[in-house]
Design an enzyme around this catalytic site. Structure first.
Site, short mmCIF file in Angstrom:
data_model
loop_
_atom_site.label_atom_id
_atom_site.label_comp_id
_atom_site.label_asym_id
_atom_site.label_seq_id
_atom_site.Cartn_x
_atom_site.Cartn_y
_atom_site.Cartn_z
CB ALA A 74 62.51 40.23 73.29
CG ASP A 134 58.24 39.47 73.23
OD1 ASP A 134 57.59 39.21 74.08
OD2 ASP A 134 59.12 38.93 72.62
CE LYS A 177 55.09 33.76 73.14
NZ LYS A 177 54.93 33.86 71.77
NE ARG A 195 58.63 35.75 66.25
CZ ARG A 195 58.48 35.21 67.50
NH1 ARG A 195 59.65 34.83 67.99
NH2 ARG A 195 57.53 35.18 68.03
CD GLN A 202 56.79 29.95 73.44
OE1 GLN A 202 55.93 29.35 73.74
NE2 GLN A 202 56.90 30.71 72.44
NE ARG A 213 61.44 31.32 72.71
CZ ARG A 213 61.78 31.74 73.79
NH1 ARG A 213 63.08 31.07 74.33
NH2 ARG A 213 61.15 32.56 74.77
O1 MRU Z 1 57.41 34.02 70.67
P1 MRU Z 1 58.69 34.16 71.52
O2 MRU Z 1 58.99 32.73 72.23
O3 MRU Z 1 59.90 34.88 71.02
O4 MRU Z 1 58.14 35.03 72.53
C1 MRU Z 1 58.89 35.14 73.72
C2 MRU Z 1 58.36 35.79 74.89
O5 MRU Z 1 57.25 36.41 74.94
C3 MRU Z 1 59.47 36.26 76.02
O6 MRU Z 1 58.61 36.70 77.28
C4 MRU Z 1 60.12 37.77 75.73
O7 MRU Z 1 60.55 37.63 74.69
C5 MRU Z 1 60.99 37.95 76.97
S1 MRU Z 1 62.42 37.18 76.67
C6 MRU Z 1 63.62 37.41 77.82
#
Ligand code: MRU
Length: 340
Positions: A47, A231, A242, A84, A190, A45
Site C-alpha cells: 500500500a 491496505d 492480503k 488497483r 510475497q 506493490r
Molecule cells: O497485493 P499486494 O502485494 O500489494 O498486497 C500487499 C499487502 O497486502 C500488504 O500487507 C499491505 O499492502 C501492507 S504493505 C506495508
C-alpha cells in the site's frame, strides 16, 4: 538493495518485485501510463509503495504535459486511479498531489518542479513514518518472541523500512532477539519471495512456511505474536489486508495469540465506517492456475482470486500507527488521530 522506487533525471526507477528473489532488475518509467501499468502488474506493490508510485506518476505526467498540463491533468489522475482498488494510500497520494496542483497551477511558479518535490517528500516521509511506528510497536514485542507475518509489509512494500517488518526491525535494533515465521502467501508469494529475501539480507532469523501451516504451529505453542500490514483500515478498525490475513487472525484468537496490525495513518480511510464497504480487488485467474507461466491446474478451471480480505476489528489486538498504538476502542483512537 536498490531503493524500491526513486525519482532520477525525470524518470521513475522501480525495482521489479515480480522478479525477486531471482533477479534484481530496475524498470525505467518515462511516462505516467507506464507507472500506472507497473502498479497494475505489481512491479511495485504494497500500500505505501503504491501511494509513492502514484505520486511520482503524477509528477511525471506534469513534467511531460508541458503547456498542456491543464487539459491533461484529469486523465493523468484517472489513469492512476484505475490501477488497483483496495489500498487507500493510492487515492490518498493522488488527492495530495491534486491539492498541490490546484494550489500552484495559476501561480506562475515552476509547477513541474513543485510536483516533483512533493512526490519526493512523500517518499521521504513514508520512511520516517515507518521508523516512528516501528519504534512505537517494538515495545509490544519481548526478547525471544517468535512472530508470524503474512504477505510482505516490509521495506519492499513501502518507501523503506516497512510497517509490520518495521516493527520487527525496530525491536531487533532495541537489542531483542526476534525470529520470524513467514507465510508464503499464495498465490503471488510475497512472503516466500519478498519477506524472506529482505529479512535474510538484514540478518533477521526467518523461517518460511506454507499458509496452511500457521494453525498447527500456533497449536504447538511456537508463535508468540502475529504482525501484519494493511491496505485499508475502516474508521471502526476493520482491516483489509492480503488474502489469508483473516484466517490467521481467527487462528490467533483461538490460540490466545496477540494479532497486531502496523500501518501509517494514510492507510486509514476516513470515508469508510466499516470493512464491508472496502472494495476488494479480484485479480487474473491465471495467477492461481499457473506459477511463472507453468500450469498447475486445468487452463479452463473456474477460479476465484480475491487479492484481499477483511479482518473485523474484534480480532485485532492493536493497530500500530505513527501517531500511537490504538487498543480497545479503535474507533475513538483512530477518529481522534484522523482529526487531530
Ligand atoms: O497485493 P499486494 O502485494 O500489494 O498486497 C500487499 C499487502 O497486502 C500488504 O500487507 C499491505 O499492502 C501492507 S504493505 C506495508
Amino acid at each position: 538493495m536498490h531503493p524500491v522506487i526513486e525519482w532520477k533525471d525525470n524518470q521513475v526507477l522501480m525495482l521489479d518485485q515480480r522478479l525477486l528473489p531471482l533477479e534484481e532488475k530496475l524498470v525505467v518509467h518515462r511516462h505516467y501510463s507506464e507507472v500506472a501499468d507497473s502498479i497494475r502488474r505489481m512491479v511495485i506493490r504494497g500500500a505505501p509503495a503504491i501511494g509513492v508510485a502514484a505520486a511520482m506518476g503524477v509528477a511525471l505526467g506534469v513534467v511531460n504535459a508541458g503547456r498542456d498540463v491543464d487539459s491533461q491533468f484529469p486523465r493523468i489522475i484517472d489513469t492512476l486511479t484505475a490501477t488497483r482498488p483496495t489500498a487507500v494510500n493510492l487515492f490518498w497520494a493522488l488527492e495530495r498531489m491534486r491539492k498541490v496542483f490546484d494550489a500552484h497551477r495559476n501561480s506562475g511558479d515552476d509547477l513541474a518542479a513543485i510536483m516533483i518535490r512533493e512526490a519526493q517528500a512523500m517518499d521521504r516521509e513514508d520512511v520516517a513514518t515507518n521508523r516512528r511506528l516501528g519504534a512505537l510497536g517494538a515495545h509490544l514485542l519481548k526478547d525471544g518472541d517468535r512472530v508470524l507475518t503474512h504477505c510482505n509489509a516490509g521495506a519492499l512494500a513501502t518507501a523503506g523500512y516497512g510497517t509490520a517488518l518495521g516493527v520487527i526491525r525496530a525491536a531487533v535494533e532495541q537489542g531483542k532477539q526476534i525470529s520470524v515465521w513467514a507465510d508464503e502467501t499464495r498465490p503471488f508469494l510475497q512472503g516466500a519471495r519478498l519477506t524472506t529475501w529482505e529479512l535474510m539480507r538484514d540478518g533477521i532469523a526467518v523461517t518460511l512456511i506454507t499458509d496452511s501451516m500457521a494453525g498447527s504451529l500456533m497449536r504447538k505453542g511456537v508463535i508468540d505474536a502475529v504482525i501484519v500490514g494493511a491496505d485499508r483500515i475502516a474508521r471502526n478498525g476493520d482491516v483489509a489486508n492480503k488474502i489469508g490475513t483473516y484466517s490467521v487472525a481467527v487462528l490467533a484468537r483461538h490460540h490466545g495469540i496477540p494479532f497486531y496490525v502496523a500501518a501509517p495513518m494514510s492507510t486509514v480511510d476516513p470515508q469508510i465506517s466499516n470493512g464491508d464497504e472496502i472494495p476488494i480487488e479480484e485479480r487474473d485467474p491465471d495467477e492461481v492456475r499457473t506459477f511463472r507461466q507453468i500450469r498447475v491446474a486445468n487452463t479452463d478451471v473456474p477460479v476465484f482470486n480475491p487479492a484481499f480480505d477483511v479482518t473485523p476489528h474484534e480480532l485485532v489486538s492493536a493497530i500500530i500507527t505513527e501517531k500511537g498504538v490504538a487498543r480497545g476502542d479503535l474507533y475513538t483512537a483512530l477518529g481522534g488521530w484522523l482529526t487531530g
